[in-house]
Motif scaffolding. Structure first.
Motif, PDB file in Angstrom:
ATOM      1  N   SER A  84     110.530 -26.805  42.277  1.00 34.47           N
ATOM      2  CA  SER A  84     110.967 -26.583  40.751  1.00 34.47           C
ATOM      3  C   SER A  84     111.218 -25.256  40.629  1.00 34.47           C
ATOM      4  O   SER A  84     112.352 -24.912  39.931  1.00 34.47           O
ATOM      5  N   ASP A  85     110.278 -24.126  40.869  1.00 34.97           N
ATOM      6  CA  ASP A  85     110.588 -22.941  40.773  1.00 34.97           C
ATOM      7  C   ASP A  85     111.725 -22.381  41.562  1.00 34.97           C
ATOM      8  O   ASP A  85     112.735 -21.703  41.165  1.00 34.97           O
TER       9      ASP A  85
ATOM     10  N   THR B  10     107.921 -36.243  52.883  1.00 30.99           N
ATOM     11  CA  THR B  10     108.162 -36.715  51.489  1.00 30.99           C
ATOM     12  C   THR B  10     108.755 -35.665  50.627  1.00 30.99           C
ATOM     13  O   THR B  10     108.233 -34.746  50.735  1.00 30.99           O
ATOM     14  N   GLN B  11     109.515 -35.990  49.711  1.00 29.89           N
ATOM     15  CA  GLN B  11     109.810 -35.001  48.635  1.00 29.89           C
ATOM     16  C   GLN B  11     108.846 -35.162  47.349  1.00 29.89           C
ATOM     17  O   GLN B  11     109.144 -35.690  46.596  1.00 29.89           O
ATOM     18  N   ASP B  12     107.775 -34.390  47.599  1.00 32.64           N
ATOM     19  CA  ASP B  12     106.752 -34.287  46.583  1.00 32.64           C
ATOM     20  C   ASP B  12     106.703 -32.879  45.886  1.00 32.64           C
ATOM     21  O   ASP B  12     105.944 -32.814  44.982  1.00 32.64           O
ATOM     22  N   GLY B  13     107.766 -32.405  45.826  1.00 33.31           N
ATOM     23  CA  GLY B  13     107.953 -31.104  45.016  1.00 33.31           C
ATOM     24  C   GLY B  13     107.234 -29.861  45.555  1.00 33.31           C
ATOM     25  O   GLY B  13     107.295 -28.713  44.799  1.00 33.31           O
ATOM     26  N   GLN B  14     106.671 -29.987  46.830  1.00 34.54           N
ATOM     27  CA  GLN B  14     106.185 -28.929  47.418  1.00 34.54           C
ATOM     28  C   GLN B  14     106.621 -28.734  48.968  1.00 34.54           C
ATOM     29  O   GLN B  14     106.505 -29.557  49.532  1.00 34.54           O
ATOM     30  N   ILE B  15     106.883 -27.537  49.271  1.00 34.67           N
ATOM     31  CA  ILE B  15     106.961 -27.140  50.786  1.00 34.67           C
ATOM     32  C   ILE B  15     105.849 -27.145  51.374  1.00 34.67           C
ATOM     33  O   ILE B  15     104.802 -26.436  50.961  1.00 34.67           O
TER      34      ILE B  15
END
Length: 460
Positions: free
Chosen positions: A107-108, A76-81
């Protein structure tokens, strides 16, 4: 990760005609990034040539790459690797900057990419060194560098030795190139990247394709191992397969004397895994020289990995073949039906002769004791016009004698071979019936001497 390396080696660089050698095929594969946590450093060129739309397209590509890795790690593209993998951003122009460390925040990472501005020279060596410095030596994660560039090196030291050292440490290097009239050349990318080049180097002259290239590369890095591998190998017709060893993984079948097929159900699906196959080959052709071992070799799997193997060559030495007495030319004739006898004139034929041997004896006059002699004999042959033809040279060391005073020394049985095909006679049948006129020249001198050259002296 898919197929991470492929290789083909032979155990000899040279064989005699009819000789044998061993061929080794090898593959390695790594599992899906979700099963194989990976640290990835994106190395991005921000030199002056990237100003404008090239940099904008680079940012799109890098952000797409980050999104694909984000989704691949935890579905899932949840904003965390997820699941232990991390990404870092390094950018470079005349020098390199670590814009982030190895982190998991999407995001960073994107903020670091989007803040890049173009300007300056191109220092690939510093970019590679900075990327390498971000890896944690104590981490068990797989390590990957993705280098993007559009220009040739214009600052810093040559980057190839740095890239080689990084590869030797176990880091996998991928290269993406934006090729222009004065930009980076493909040979440099191939030199820096991990082999095989076909699966570790992508390039385009069109900046609008950068997003697609980054996406394809991210998919390749995150794909799971390889399944249903089929390798078909066909040898150069000058070589024949003698035997095939049992491969470390899968099964190998000989199709015919020149072809084999290696099948591997799965490789690198649950962990890093290698496979190898050995087989022995014999030279059975009549061609010598530098020969390619393969006529063709192909690879397929269900994941669509692009894999190529090296194309080794081997030097085959069949020597020089001489036929001193060729087969006689046949004389054709026919005897008719119901004909009881036939008389045929077969014409003339010549006796075959291997030639003559000349044996020379020489007496050296007045040879001093305890002195060796160097003796040379030069033999030539003359034709009816006095033209000379060389027939050989012998050089001999005559041992010193220990008798009192000077003595004559006899040297016997110095042999020269005179094949009949060398005779200057114009007779069509070159045979022992014809005279051959020879000349011998003799040179002799002492080898040993008590002479010593004195040192130069200067008188004031």
């Amino acid at each position: 990760m898919g197929i991470t390396s492929s290789n083909k080696e032979i155990n000899s660089s040279q064989i005699r005609c009819g000789g044998t050698f061993r061929v080794t095929l090898a593959l390695s594969a790594a599992p899906d990034i979700s099963e194989n946590p990976t640290d990835i450093v994106l190395v991005l060129d921000r030199s002056g040539s990237m100003a404008g739309s090239p940099l904008a397209n680079l940012k799109l590509g890098a952000n797409t790459f980050i999104d694909i890795i984000d989704e691949s790690t935890d579905s899932t593209q949840d904003g965390q690797i997820g699941l232990g993998s991390r990404i870092a951003i390094v950018s470079f122009s005349g020098s390199a900057t670590a814009n982030t460390q190895l982190i998991t925040s999407v995001s960073d990472l994107k903020s670091a990419v989007n803040s890049l501005s173009a300007g300056g020279a191109t220092n690939h060596a510093d970019a590679f060194s900075t990327a390498m410095s971000l890896f944690d030596p104590s981490s068990s994660n797989a390590r990957v560098i993705v280098m993007f560039t559009d220009g040739k090196t214009t600052a810093g030291i040559p980057p190839a030795p740095i890239a080689e050292a990084i590869r030797d440490s176990g880091v996998v290097i991928y290269c993406i190139g934006l090729i222009g009239d004065n930009g980076i050349d493909v040979d440099s990318l191939n030199d820096w990247a991990t082999d095989p080049d076909t699966s570790h180097v992508v390039f385009t002259p069109d900046e609008s394709e950068l997003e697609e290239l980054f996406a394809d590369l991210a998919a390749n890095i995150s794909k799971p191992g390889a399944t249903n591998i089929v390798i078909d190998e066909t040898l150069n017709p000058s070589f024949t397969i003698l035997n095939v060893s049992i491969p470390s993984t899968g099964t190998a079948t000989t199709i015919d004397s020149h072809s084999l097929q290696w099948k591997i159900p799965s490789l690198g699906v649950s962990g890093n895994e290698g496979a190898s196959l050995e087989f022995y080959v014999q030279h059975t052709g009549k061609t010598s020289g530098t020969l390619p071992v393969n006529q063709s070799i192909s690879y397929t799997d269900d994941e669509g990995n692009l894999v190529t193997f090296p194309d080794p060559t081997i030097q085959v030495d069949c020597g020089t073949v001489v036929n001193p007495e060729p087969c006689p030319v046949p004389i054709d004739f026919t005897i008719g039906s119901c004909q009881d006898s036939l008389i045929v004139d077969l014409g003339d034929t010549c006796l075959e002769s291997s030639g003559r041997i000349v044996q020379l004896n020489i007496t050296l006059k007045n040879v001093c004791p305890k002195k060796r002699v160097a003796l040379g004999i030069i033999l030539s042959e003359t034709d009816s016009y006095g033209q000379e033809y060389p027939r050989g040279m012998k050089t001999i060391t005559v041992p010193a004698h220990s008798l009192t005073g000077c003595q004559d020394v006899e040297i016997q049985c110095i042999k020269f071979i005179l094949p009949e095909d060398l005779t200057p006679s114009e007779n069509s049948c070159r045979s022992l019936c014809h005279e051959r006129n020879l000349k011998a020249r003799i040179i002799a001198h002492y080898i040993d001497t008590d002479f010593q050259c004195c040192d130069s002296t200067v008188t004031f």
